[in-house]
Design a protein around this motif. Structure first.
Motif, PDB file in Angstrom:
ATOM      1  N   LEU A 116       0.847  -1.179   0.000  1.00 60.27           N
ATOM      2  CA  LEU A 116       0.000   0.000   0.000  1.00 60.27           C
ATOM      3  C   LEU A 116       0.893   1.242   0.000  1.00 60.27           C
ATOM      4  O   LEU A 116       1.679   1.451   0.922  1.00 60.27           O
ATOM      5  N   LYS A 117       0.791   2.062  -1.040  1.00 65.78           N
ATOM      6  CA  LYS A 117       1.658   3.231  -1.191  1.00 65.78           C
ATOM      7  C   LYS A 117       0.940   4.537  -0.878  1.00 65.78           C
ATOM      8  O   LYS A 117       1.553   5.501  -0.419  1.00 65.78           O
ATOM      9  N   LYS A 118      -0.357   4.565  -1.148  1.00 66.24           N
ATOM     10  CA  LYS A 118      -1.110   5.802  -0.946  1.00 66.24           C
ATOM     11  C   LYS A 118      -2.539   5.459  -0.585  1.00 66.24           C
ATOM     12  O   LYS A 118      -3.111   4.489  -1.093  1.00 66.24           O
ATOM     13  N   LEU A 119      -3.130   6.269   0.299  1.00 63.70           N
ATOM     14  CA  LEU A 119      -4.496   6.048   0.750  1.00 63.70           C
ATOM     15  C   LEU A 119      -5.254   7.368   0.652  1.00 63.70           C
ATOM     16  O   LEU A 119      -4.783   8.401   1.126  1.00 63.70           O
ATOM     17  N   MET A 120      -6.426   7.339   0.018  1.00 64.12           N
ATOM     18  CA  MET A 120      -7.282   8.518  -0.073  1.00 64.12           C
ATOM     19  C   MET A 120      -8.624   8.202   0.585  1.00 64.12           C
ATOM     20  O   MET A 120      -9.285   7.226   0.215  1.00 64.12           O
ATOM     21  N   VAL A 121      -8.997   9.005   1.568  1.00 65.73           N
ATOM     22  CA  VAL A 121     -10.273   8.837   2.260  1.00 65.73           C
ATOM     23  C   VAL A 121     -11.091  10.099   2.044  1.00 65.73           C
ATOM     24  O   VAL A 121     -10.655  11.202   2.393  1.00 65.73           O
ATOM     25  N   THR A 122     -12.279   9.961   1.443  1.00 63.24           N
ATOM     26  CA  THR A 122     -13.114  11.114   1.121  1.00 63.24           C
ATOM     27  C   THR A 122     -14.482  10.951   1.758  1.00 63.24           C
ATOM     28  O   THR A 122     -15.149   9.938   1.575  1.00 63.24           O
ATOM     29  N   GLU A 123     -14.894  11.955   2.514  1.00 60.61           N
ATOM     30  CA  GLU A 123     -16.235  11.977   3.087  1.00 60.61           C
ATOM     31  C   GLU A 123     -17.169  12.587   2.050  1.00 60.61           C
ATOM     32  O   GLU A 123     -17.040  13.766   1.693  1.00 60.61           O
ATOM     33  N   GLN A 124     -18.110  11.781   1.555  1.00 59.79           N
ATOM     34  CA  GLN A 124     -18.917  12.190   0.411  1.00 59.79           C
ATOM     35  C   GLN A 124     -19.745  13.460   0.633  1.00 59.79           C
ATOM     36  O   GLN A 124     -19.747  14.339  -0.240  1.00 59.79           O
ATOM     37  N   PRO A 125     -20.441  13.627   1.766  1.00 60.94           N
ATOM     38  CA  PRO A 125     -21.280  14.836   1.889  1.00 60.94           C
ATOM     39  C   PRO A 125     -20.479  16.128   1.900  1.00 60.94           C
ATOM     40  O   PRO A 125     -20.899  17.129   1.324  1.00 60.94           O
ATOM     41  N   THR A 126     -19.314  16.144   2.559  1.00 60.22           N
ATOM     42  CA  THR A 126     -18.547  17.378   2.739  1.00 60.22           C
ATOM     43  C   THR A 126     -17.381  17.518   1.768  1.00 60.22           C
ATOM     44  O   THR A 126     -16.852  18.609   1.590  1.00 60.22           O
ATOM     45  N   LYS A 127     -16.944  16.412   1.175  1.00 55.90           N
ATOM     46  CA  LYS A 127     -15.754  16.359   0.322  1.00 55.90           C
ATOM     47  C   LYS A 127     -14.472  16.607   1.122  1.00 55.90           C
ATOM     48  O   LYS A 127     -13.419  16.888   0.545  1.00 55.90           O
TER      49      LYS A 127
END
Length: 303
Positions: A223-234
């Motif tokens: 695992l080299k990179k992780l992106m976590v996005t909260e959909q309602p707020t971005k």
């Protein structure tokens, strides 16, 4: 997801202390030795010990469930399939001496000394030093996060279900442990596929209203990179792993850079928070390093 999510996920015990919030930590030369229950410098905690726990002698406040150290926890659903595709680190105990730098809207911390000890699937112990003196000690069990602020003689207790509701994301011990060692933060389930994405293998996952994107190296399957996005707020959290080094036949990321972009609820503006963790020394060992932790009777519980 608010601006404190990254420390809740990675090193919750660090930001929750008033001592760490109020004062800037100066640069120290070399890691500070971790105090133990037998160390005279730790006599404040030893003065009013709470009942001992079995095995690794971790101690928590009465009323909180005790971690079962006598047997491993059941495997997470789908995790075996994830291991078949992604190279993950296996261990019994992990110890690390690290440096943490943090820059946020109201904070600027440079090269704080942090010691981390992990008993796989059971305990995470953290000690934060300031000016050569231990300022914060934290214990994370499978259901609770306990923080002792030695400077202000206070302590705090959190639980994962409450934090999960606050951040609209299923926070857990397994998630935090995975982020520390560079494993997948969520188990890969059979229906989820790994796709090619430029120089990476991309695994997309959803947890409630949160989208998790795992970028995996094609050759080493790390695992080299992780992106976590909260959909309602971005609001987004990005974690980049660097400086992979061989450790007990595993590739371990000795540097982690966390970038959080979030919208403030108070003024509606977007801000950025940066966290850099640089491990100076990491060991995977079979013998317990000890997890000394007590809450003195004269300490005040902070909401």
């Amino acid at each position: 997801m608010n601006k404190y999510l990254l420390f809740t996920l990675l090193i919750s015990v660090f930001l929750s202390s008033k001592g760490c919030r109020r004062q800037r930590m100066s640069r120290n030369t070399g890691p500070t030795p971790v105090s133990s229950a037998s160390n005279p410098a730790d006599s404040t905690l030893a003065a009013n010990p709470v009942p001992n726990l079995p095995a690794d002698s971790a101690q928590i406040t009465p009323g909180l469930s005790k971690p079962d150290l006598s047997k491993p926890d059941p495997s997470r659903p789908g995790i075996e399939e994830a291991r078949a595709n992604v190279a993950e680190i296996d261990f019994r105990y992990l110890t690390a001496k690290s440096k943490i730098s943090f820059k946020g809207q109201q904070q600027d911390i440079d090269n704080a000394n942090v010691s981390i000890r992990v008993r796989k699937d059971s305990l995470i112990w953290v000690s934060v030093s300031k000016l050569g003196i231990e300022a914060v000690r934290g214990m994370i069990t499978r259901d609770s996060i306990l923080i002792v602020d030695k400077i202000h003689r206070e302590y705090s207790v959190y639980d994962f279900p409450t934090l999960s509701k606050q951040f609209h994301f299923n926070l857990s011990f397994d998630l935090l442990q995975a982020l520390i060692v560079g494993n997948l933060p969520l188990p890969k389930r059979p229906a989820q596929k790994i796709k090619n994405e430029r120089d990476y293998l991309l695994l997309r996952q959803s947890e409630g209203k949160v989208l998790v994107e795992n970028y995996i190296g094609e050759e080493d399957r790390k695992l080299k990179k992780l992106m976590v996005t909260e959909q309602p707020t971005k609001n987004t959290l990005r974690l980049d792993y660097e400086d992979f080094t061989s450790l007990n036949n595993f590739l371990f990321p000795y540097t982690s850079l966390v970038t959080v972009d979030y919208k403030s609820k108070s003024d509606g503006q977007f801000y950025q928070t940066l966290l850099r963790i640089k491990h100076n020394k990491v060991e995977l060992i079979d013998k317990t390093p000890g997890f000394p932790f007590t809450i003195p009777a004269n300490y005040t519980r902070r909401p």
